[in-house]
Design a protein around this motif. Structure first.
Motif, PDB file in Angstrom:
ATOM      1  N   ARG A  33       0.845  -1.190   0.000  1.00  0.00           N
ATOM      2  CA  ARG A  33       0.000   0.000   0.000  1.00  0.00           C
ATOM      3  C   ARG A  33       0.880   1.239   0.000  1.00  0.00           C
ATOM      4  NH1 ARG A  33      -5.249  -0.978   1.096  1.00  0.00           N
ATOM      5  NH2 ARG A  33      -5.646   1.229   1.465  1.00  0.00           N
ATOM      6  N   ASP A  50      -3.204   6.371   0.109  1.00  0.00           N
ATOM      7  CA  ASP A  50      -4.244   6.237   1.134  1.00  0.00           C
ATOM      8  C   ASP A  50      -4.763   7.618   1.560  1.00  0.00           C
ATOM      9  OD1 ASP A  50      -4.125   3.517   1.111  1.00  0.00           O
ATOM     10  OD2 ASP A  50      -2.966   3.309   2.959  1.00  0.00           O
ATOM     11  N   GLN A  54      -6.951   9.033  -1.198  1.00  0.00           N
ATOM     12  CA  GLN A  54      -7.944   8.085  -1.719  1.00  0.00           C
ATOM     13  C   GLN A  54      -9.255   8.767  -2.135  1.00  0.00           C
ATOM     14  OE1 GLN A  54      -6.748   4.677  -1.684  1.00  0.00           O
ATOM     15  NE2 GLN A  54      -8.265   4.736  -3.318  1.00  0.00           N
TER      16      GLN A  54
END
Lengths: 231, 231
Positions: A39, A44, A47
């Motif tokens: 990841r 993140d 996102q």
């Protein structure tokens, strides 16, 4: 056009309006990762701006290595991938955690891109850095008036010592691998009581620790920094 | 709850999503000004978040002075005004240009508030600083790898000299009043060719000047800084 976009220290709400707009508009988003299949922290954070049905996500592999040959090959490969998309006429955004100017791989990739694509159009979109975020979360001013600040990493103890003597505030990054040695130095200089450790500022699992001696020998997150504010 | 909110370096799009949300939600917005009736840079930047029909704007006067008595009175008065609103149960946002941790009046006011209102609830919302913005606009990385950075003001030439010798990058703030002396120092140290001046980064009238010698004896904006990046 290539945008180097800082996505801030961790809280998705600390993206700027400009970062949000550009990341959601560009057809290609370049995402740095340190291992295949891993990841990406920057991705993140951003996102909520991405739409995988409409945008292409291109992962760029930057292995965690200190070997110059390994790093240089990774930067060149990343630059080639980016250049390919840009030459095809597509705008892209390269995501970086924090601010692109501070300890980001983007600087290396940009250097290569500018030499192989002299006509490159590039814009850097600054972001909130982890330094400013850690200061905010610990309610520590970094500087006022005509004070000075040094930002150093935990890699060079001599540099750290000089910085502690010469500046009002010293921010120490990448403290994890050298924490106990840094603590020794702060104790020697009589400054261990004037420091605060901030781990994962504004992210899940954030910790603000004022009793930094209690962390001797303990595990801590890679994203930890110390702010030493001399009184 | 008091929020100390960084509104970024100048471009209204460089506000964070969190700053935008909080500034538009709070019933009271505290705005620092340096002269009665003057416009506030921070308020101009955040204008698009404010609704004067629904929010109270409280101006706080911080005169441009070096006299401790004048400054301390201003900080105390500001703290008293803020404390009054908070005690009445209203949340407020104190706007600061750039980031609240970097050379902001908010630090002084917060110190006073915390001593007169021990039960104060406060959150600092970090912002994009003018340092990160200037680095972005001039495409200058501030640091990579294990490099170090010093941030100094133009007020102390000895400190500047030491910083230029000890760090990879030196950011010099408040350069306007001492520009020619700073230039002399950079020339002495052989670094005038490795510096860039950024004026009003991301604001109207922005200038990025690589030939910093050409600015000797010239007028420049108060919001000017130099980035010296040693090669």
């Amino acid at each position: 056009m290539l945008y180097g976009v800082g996505v801030g220290p961790g809280d998705p709400e600390l993206l700027t309006l400009k970062a949000q707009r550009l990341i959601s508009q560009v057809p290609v988003v370049f995402v740095p990762i340190s291992r295949q299949g891993e990841r990406s922290v920057a991705m993140d954070i951003a996102q909520h701006c991405l739409d995988p049905n409409k945008q292409e996500i291109v992962f760029l592999l930057f292995p965690m290595s200190r070997r110059p040959a390994v790093l240089q090959e990774a930067w060149s490969e990343a630059a080639a991938k980016i250049a390919g998309r840009l030459k095809a006429g597509q705008d892209g955004a390269f995501l970086t955690e924090g601010d692109p100017g501070l300890y980001s791989t983007f600087a290396y990739v940009l250097e290569r891109l500018r030499s192989c694509l002299p006509e490159l159009r590039v814009e850097i979109v600054p972001g909130v850095s982890s330094i400013n975020a850690a200061a905010a979360r610990s309610l520590t001013p970094l500087a006022t008036g005509d004070e000075s600040i040094a930002v150093v990493t935990g890699a060079h103890m001599d540099k750290l010592k000089a910085a502690l003597r010469n500046h009002n505030t010293v921010v120490i990054l990448k403290v994890k691998p050298a924490y106990d040695r840094i603590l020794d130095m702060l104790e020697q200089e009589g400054l261990a009581g004037q420091a605060v450790l901030v781990e994962r500022a504004t992210s899940e699992g954030e910790r603000v620790v004022e009793d930094i001696k209690s962390l001797r020998g303990q595990e801590m997150d890679y994203f930890s920094l110390l702010i030493v504010r001399k009184r």
